[in-house]
Design a protein around this motif. Structure first.
Motif, PDB file in Angstrom:
ATOM      1  N   GLN A  38       0.845  -1.195   0.000  1.00 11.90           N
ATOM      2  CA  GLN A  38       0.000   0.000   0.000  1.00 11.90           C
ATOM      3  C   GLN A  38       0.879   1.243   0.000  1.00 11.90           C
ATOM      4  N   ILE A  39       0.645   2.108  -0.969  1.00 11.22           N
ATOM      5  CA  ILE A  39       1.388   3.357  -1.082  1.00 11.22           C
ATOM      6  C   ILE A  39       0.405   4.484  -0.764  1.00 11.22           C
ATOM      7  N   GLY A  40       0.681   5.198   0.330  1.00 12.81           N
ATOM      8  CA  GLY A  40      -0.256   6.194   0.846  1.00 12.81           C
ATOM      9  C   GLY A  40      -0.228   7.533   0.132  1.00 12.81           C
ATOM     10  N   PRO A  41      -1.102   8.435   0.580  1.00 14.74           N
ATOM     11  CA  PRO A  41      -1.225   9.751  -0.038  1.00 14.74           C
ATOM     12  C   PRO A  41       0.097  10.519  -0.057  1.00 14.74           C
ATOM     13  N   ARG A  42       0.400  11.101  -1.199  1.00 17.59           N
ATOM     14  CA  ARG A  42       1.575  11.946  -1.426  1.00 17.59           C
ATOM     15  C   ARG A  42       2.898  11.225  -1.169  1.00 17.59           C
ATOM     16  N   ALA A  43       2.891   9.893  -1.153  1.00 16.83           N
ATOM     17  CA  ALA A  43       4.137   9.131  -0.999  1.00 16.83           C
ATOM     18  C   ALA A  43       4.875   9.122  -2.329  1.00 16.83           C
ATOM     19  N   TRP A  44       6.192   8.920  -2.243  1.00 18.92           N
ATOM     20  CA  TRP A  44       7.026   8.944  -3.434  1.00 18.92           C
ATOM     21  C   TRP A  44       7.999   7.782  -3.371  1.00 18.92           C
ATOM     22  N   ILE A  45       7.912   6.893  -4.357  1.00 18.53           N
ATOM     23  CA  ILE A  45       8.817   5.761  -4.476  1.00 18.53           C
ATOM     24  C   ILE A  45       9.781   6.115  -5.606  1.00 18.53           C
ATOM     25  N   GLU A  46      11.045   6.345  -5.263  1.00 20.87           N
ATOM     26  CA  GLU A  46      12.018   6.800  -6.256  1.00 20.87           C
ATOM     27  C   GLU A  46      12.539   5.644  -7.116  1.00 20.87           C
ATOM     28  N   SER A  47      13.304   5.997  -8.130  1.00 24.12           N
ATOM     29  CA  SER A  47      13.824   5.042  -9.111  1.00 24.12           C
ATOM     30  C   SER A  47      14.552   3.868  -8.477  1.00 24.12           C
ATOM     31  N   GLU A  48      14.271   2.680  -9.004  1.00 21.73           N
ATOM     32  CA  GLU A  48      14.938   1.433  -8.618  1.00 21.73           C
ATOM     33  C   GLU A  48      14.687   1.002  -7.172  1.00 21.73           C
ATOM     34  N   ALA A  49      13.773   1.634  -6.465  1.00 23.18           N
ATOM     35  CA  ALA A  49      13.423   1.229  -5.096  1.00 23.18           C
ATOM     36  C   ALA A  49      12.493   0.020  -5.155  1.00 23.18           C
ATOM     37  N   ILE A  50      12.453  -0.734  -4.054  1.00 23.00           N
ATOM     38  CA  ILE A  50      11.573  -1.900  -3.965  1.00 23.00           C
ATOM     39  C   ILE A  50      10.718  -1.779  -2.712  1.00 23.00           C
ATOM     40  N   VAL A  51       9.410  -1.945  -2.888  1.00 19.19           N
ATOM     41  CA  VAL A  51       8.473  -2.036  -1.771  1.00 19.19           C
ATOM     42  C   VAL A  51       7.921  -3.459  -1.839  1.00 19.19           C
ATOM     43  N   ALA A  52       8.280  -4.281  -0.841  1.00 15.94           N
ATOM     44  CA  ALA A  52       7.968  -5.706  -0.876  1.00 15.94           C
ATOM     45  C   ALA A  52       6.505  -5.996  -0.506  1.00 15.94           C
ATOM     46  N   GLU A  53       6.158  -7.276  -0.592  1.00 14.83           N
ATOM     47  CA  GLU A  53       4.794  -7.746  -0.336  1.00 14.83           C
ATOM     48  C   GLU A  53       4.242  -7.229   0.997  1.00 14.83           C
ATOM     49  N   ARG A  54       3.017  -6.757   0.943  1.00 15.64           N
ATOM     50  CA  ARG A  54       2.238  -6.333   2.109  1.00 15.64           C
ATOM     51  C   ARG A  54       2.874  -5.194   2.916  1.00 15.64           C
ATOM     52  N   ALA A  55       3.863  -4.526   2.366  1.00 14.84           N
ATOM     53  CA  ALA A  55       4.458  -3.369   3.044  1.00 14.84           C
ATOM     54  C   ALA A  55       3.518  -2.175   2.910  1.00 14.84           C
ATOM     55  N   VAL A  56       3.639  -1.250   3.853  1.00 12.57           N
ATOM     56  CA  VAL A  56       2.815  -0.042   3.846  1.00 12.57           C
ATOM     57  C   VAL A  56       3.736   1.174   3.879  1.00 12.57           C
ATOM     58  N   VAL A  57       3.533   2.080   2.943  1.00 12.52           N
ATOM     59  CA  VAL A  57       4.283   3.333   2.895  1.00 12.52           C
ATOM     60  C   VAL A  57       3.286   4.434   3.234  1.00 12.52           C
ATOM     61  N   GLY A  58       3.536   5.128   4.347  1.00 14.49           N
ATOM     62  CA  GLY A  58       2.579   6.100   4.878  1.00 14.49           C
ATOM     63  C   GLY A  58       2.505   7.422   4.135  1.00 14.49           C
ATOM     64  N   VAL A  59       1.672   8.276   4.659  1.00 13.50           N
ATOM     65  CA  VAL A  59       1.416   9.604   4.104  1.00 13.50           C
ATOM     66  C   VAL A  59       2.716  10.405   4.021  1.00 13.50           C
ATOM     67  N   ASN A  60       2.967  11.000   2.869  1.00 16.93           N
ATOM     68  CA  ASN A  60       4.139  11.853   2.641  1.00 16.93           C
ATOM     69  C   ASN A  60       5.472  11.164   2.886  1.00 16.93           C
ATOM     70  N   ALA A  61       5.500   9.843   2.871  1.00 16.48           N
ATOM     71  CA  ALA A  61       6.765   9.123   3.049  1.00 16.48           C
ATOM     72  C   ALA A  61       7.519   9.107   1.719  1.00 16.48           C
TER      73      ALA A  61
END
Length: 138
Positions: free
Chosen positions: A57-80
């Motif tokens: 889950q990628i939350g509001p205003r979150a930013w996943i930059e180039s070549e990053a990995i967010v694995a299974e069932r991970a949560v990225v919070g607001v503005n992270a």
């Protein structure tokens, strides 16, 4: 409804193309890999070459930059923000306003508190409490 694209010019003047993700309508670079079961908030971005795995889950205003990995069932919070080449482990949770530097790693099941900064190349390990929550510690 057809596929819709949005184009942005990055800092280097390179034109980048993003599409709206099927689950959440967040903006995902055409060269990023995002599982259809992942949720990407409409105000979130996933940059080129990044990977967001099943059930994340990628939350509001979150930013996943180039070549990053967010694995299974991970949560990225607001503005992270998940930096270039950073890794968020399985079932890990990044609180609001967390910043992971380039190449940083959050271990499986770790819970990173709000406004924490994990420096470039550093690791954030799961506590015993985090592991117990998932039935992974005695």
């Amino acid at each position: 409804m057809g596929i819709s694209y949005v184009e942005f010019e990055d800092e280097a003047g390179i034109l980048r193309r993003y599409r709206k993700h099927v689950n959440g309508r967040g903006l995902v670079a055409t060269t990023a890999k995002v599982d259809p079961t992942a949720f990407v908030d409409p105000t979130a971005y996933v940059d080129p070459g990044a990977e967001v795995q099943r059930g994340a889950q990628i939350g509001p205003r979150a930013w996943i930059e180039s070549e990053a990995i967010v694995a299974e069932r991970a949560v990225v919070g607001v503005n992270a923000r998940v930096g270039r080449h950073a890794v968020v482990g399985r079932s890990a949770v990044l609180g609001p306003y967390v910043t992971l530097g380039a190449g940083a790693k959050v271990h499986n099941a770790a819970r990173v508190p709000r406004e924490t900064v994990v420096a470039d190349g550093d690791e954030y390990r799961a506590s015993t409490k985090d592991l117990r929550r998932l039935g992974l510690a005695a």
